[in-house]
Design a protein around this motif. Structure first.
Motif, short mmCIF file in Angstrom:
data_model
loop_
_atom_site.label_atom_id
_atom_site.label_comp_id
_atom_site.label_asym_id
_atom_site.label_seq_id
_atom_site.Cartn_x
_atom_site.Cartn_y
_atom_site.Cartn_z
N ASP A 19 89.47 7.43 38.54
CA ASP A 19 89.42 8.17 37.27
C ASP A 19 89.34 7.22 36.08
N ILE A 20 90.16 6.15 36.14
CA ILE A 20 90.10 5.14 35.07
C ILE A 20 89.92 3.79 35.72
N MET A 21 88.83 3.13 35.40
CA MET A 21 88.61 1.77 35.89
C MET A 21 89.20 0.81 34.87
N VAL A 22 90.00 -0.14 35.32
CA VAL A 22 90.47 -1.16 34.38
C VAL A 22 89.94 -2.51 34.84
N GLN A 23 89.36 -3.25 33.93
CA GLN A 23 88.74 -4.52 34.29
C GLN A 23 88.80 -5.48 33.14
N VAL A 24 88.50 -6.76 33.41
CA VAL A 24 88.54 -7.76 32.35
C VAL A 24 87.24 -7.69 31.56
N GLN A 25 86.13 -7.81 32.26
CA GLN A 25 84.84 -7.82 31.55
C GLN A 25 84.15 -6.45 31.69
N ALA A 26 83.12 -6.26 30.90
CA ALA A 26 82.41 -4.98 30.89
C ALA A 26 81.77 -4.71 32.25
N PRO A 27 81.50 -3.44 32.57
CA PRO A 27 80.78 -3.15 33.81
C PRO A 27 79.41 -3.84 33.80
N VAL A 28 78.93 -4.14 34.99
CA VAL A 28 77.59 -4.73 35.12
C VAL A 28 76.58 -3.57 35.07
N PRO A 29 75.51 -3.68 34.25
CA PRO A 29 74.58 -2.55 34.08
C PRO A 29 74.12 -1.92 35.40
N ALA A 30 73.78 -2.75 36.38
CA ALA A 30 73.25 -2.20 37.65
C ALA A 30 74.28 -1.33 38.36
N GLU A 31 75.56 -1.54 38.04
CA GLU A 31 76.60 -0.82 38.76
C GLU A 31 77.08 0.45 38.06
N VAL A 32 76.68 0.64 36.81
CA VAL A 32 77.19 1.79 36.05
C VAL A 32 76.98 3.11 36.81
N PRO A 33 75.82 3.34 37.45
CA PRO A 33 75.64 4.60 38.16
C PRO A 33 76.63 4.82 39.30
N ARG A 34 77.26 3.73 39.76
CA ARG A 34 78.23 3.88 40.86
C ARG A 34 79.62 4.27 40.36
N TYR A 35 79.84 4.21 39.04
CA TYR A 35 81.14 4.63 38.48
C TYR A 35 81.21 6.16 38.53
N ARG A 36 82.42 6.72 38.51
CA ARG A 36 82.58 8.17 38.56
C ARG A 36 82.05 8.77 37.26
N GLU A 37 81.08 9.64 37.36
CA GLU A 37 80.50 10.24 36.16
C GLU A 37 81.59 11.00 35.42
N GLY A 38 81.68 10.76 34.10
CA GLY A 38 82.72 11.44 33.32
C GLY A 38 84.08 10.77 33.39
N GLY A 39 84.17 9.64 34.11
CA GLY A 39 85.44 8.91 34.22
C GLY A 39 85.65 8.01 32.99
N ALA A 40 86.66 7.14 33.10
CA ALA A 40 86.95 6.25 31.96
C ALA A 40 86.96 4.81 32.44
N VAL A 41 86.71 3.91 31.51
CA VAL A 41 86.77 2.48 31.83
C VAL A 41 87.39 1.73 30.65
N VAL A 42 88.32 0.84 30.99
CA VAL A 42 89.00 0.02 29.98
C VAL A 42 88.65 -1.42 30.29
N ALA A 43 88.03 -2.13 29.34
CA ALA A 43 87.62 -3.52 29.57
C ALA A 43 87.66 -4.26 28.24
N SER A 44 87.16 -5.50 28.22
CA SER A 44 87.15 -6.29 26.99
C SER A 44 85.74 -6.80 26.75
N PHE A 45 85.06 -6.24 25.77
CA PHE A 45 83.68 -6.67 25.50
C PHE A 45 83.29 -6.26 24.08
N GLN A 46 82.32 -6.98 23.53
CA GLN A 46 81.81 -6.65 22.20
C GLN A 46 80.64 -5.69 22.40
N PRO A 47 80.76 -4.44 21.96
CA PRO A 47 79.67 -3.49 22.21
C PRO A 47 78.35 -3.94 21.58
N GLY A 48 78.45 -4.67 20.48
CA GLY A 48 77.22 -5.17 19.81
C GLY A 48 76.49 -6.19 20.67
#
Ligand code: NAD
Length: 366
Positions: free
Chosen positions: A67-96
């Protein structure tokens, strides 16, 4: 509600977002916790320690469906589709830094939070990953310098002669700079520090370092306590002032930063020419352009006998304690955003508003 912790994907990332101790506490407070097999190994936390703390250890696919993924760095783009759709992720990254990734997180209807966007307010301090990781980086920068220089730090009086103490100059006395001062002092160096915010003078002196004074005619601090970009004229004055200061230093640890901007150049190539051969610069601002004009991010170069180190992701090189502090930060953040087993998304709350990058299919921070 299940929290998932993946193995970090980046090759130079040794930290893990939750330690066994913190995983156990989260479990006791009612969360399920699932760790990817081997996720803590590089930070010296074996799978068995997580299992003993009550967490499940599983494969990557299962973990990414939490339900909530917690990680140090942002998800890797290729893996985003494998995350639970509508779930949450907490990480450390500059969105820009990666707008395409942020759009992708929104399209997958992930509620993504970035902890580097936390406001530096008192009630956010337990969640402040910038401070906890800068503490580690400031400490490690001094150790890098100590092993690169051909001198000892302390003054020694021996039968083989007297050695003078090393002279260390710290540029930027924020969280990393203050920790660098404390570490260099513990090793016995004579420490000097400079910052454009006059408010730090007392903090510098309380750690046993001398504060270098330069008259600055403008107000260099924002209401939030951060440094502002200097006018061109003041910056020119600063460069001349520091060109004089670095001549006397054996080691310069540069940590100056302006949030959201390229790092200010404080040491020009000409200033490096004026330094003694054998001196060392450790540029902690390498990731955002460098405080030294000659710094190469991720590399170590030598110019006129001066070693210039531009390390990246230093916190990751002290993975056990860096992860321990990161995990505490994450768990304080989870306590803030989850209430009664559900995500609490009150955008009136400054912490939630400023850290939420994507929600309900929309990009909120770019
Ligand atoms: P930072 O990483 O943004 O910058 C590092 C240092 O570089 C700062 O001290 C800054 O003044 C200095 N600097 C910028 N431009 C410079 C220049 N041209 N020449 C010399 N120095 C320059 O800073 P940080 O470590 O993230 O801390 C920033 C502030 O936030 C500090 O006042 C810190 O005490 C405060 N803070 C507050 C909280 C809180 O919760 N209240 C938490 C952490 C930090």
């Amino acid at each position: 509600m299940r929290i998932g912790v993946p193995q970090e994907a980046a090759a130079n990332e040794r930290r893990v977002a939750l330690t066994p101790d913190v995983a156990g506490r989260l479990k006791k407070s009612g969360f399920e916790v699932m760790i990817e097999r081997g996720a803590g190994t590089a930070a010296f936390f074996p799978d068995e320690a997580y299992t003993a703390a009550g967490a499940a250890v599983s494969d990557r696919n299962s973990v990414l469906q939490s339900d909530i993924m917690v990680q140090v760095q942002a998800p890797v783009p290729a893996e985003v589709p494998r995350y639970r759709e509508g779930g949450a992720v907490v990480a450390s990254f500059q969105p820009g830094g990666d707008p395409a990734l942020v759009r992708q997180l929104a399209q997958h209807r992930l509620t993504a939070f970035s902890l580097v966007l936390l406001p530096r307010i008192t009630r956010a301090q337990p969640m402040d990953v910038l401070s906890s990781q800068a503490t580690v980086a400031g400490y490690k920068a001094v150790l890098l310098a100590a092993s690169a220089i051909g001198k000892l730090f302390p003054m020694l009086v021996t039968a083989a002669g007297t050695l003078p103490a090393a002279r260390v100059l710290i540029l930027g006395a924020g969280v990393a700079g203050l920790q660098a001062i404390a570490t260099a002092r513990r090793l016995g160096a004579i420490v000097f520090a400079f910052d454009v915010r006059p408010a730090v003078k007392e903090q510098v002196q309380s750690l046993g370092a001398s504060f270098l004074e330069m008259a600055i005619d403008e107000h260099a601090e924002t209401a939030g306590g951060y440094a502002k970009e200097l006018s061109e004229e003041t910056h020119r004055k600063e460069l001349a002032f520091l060109a004089g200061a670095v001549k006397d230093a054996d080691i310069v640890i540069a940590t100056a930063a302006i949030p959201g901007k390229k790092a200010p150049v404080l040491i020009t190539a000409a200033a490096v020419q004026g330094m003694k051969p054998g001196s060392v610069i450790v540029d902690l601002a390498a990731e955002t352009g460098g405080n030294c004009e000659l710094t190469q991010a991720g590399a170590e170069i030598v110019r006129n006998g001066v070693a210039i180190l531009g390390p990246l992701n230093l916190a990751s090189t002290v993975p056990l304690h860096a992860s321990q502090m990161y995990a505490k930060n994450v768990s304080a953040f989870l306590a803030h955003i989850v209430q009664d087993g559900r995500l609490r998304l009150d955008f009136e709350d400054q912490i939630i508003r400023e850290t939420c990058v994507t929600h309900a299919g929309e990009v909120r921070k770019s």
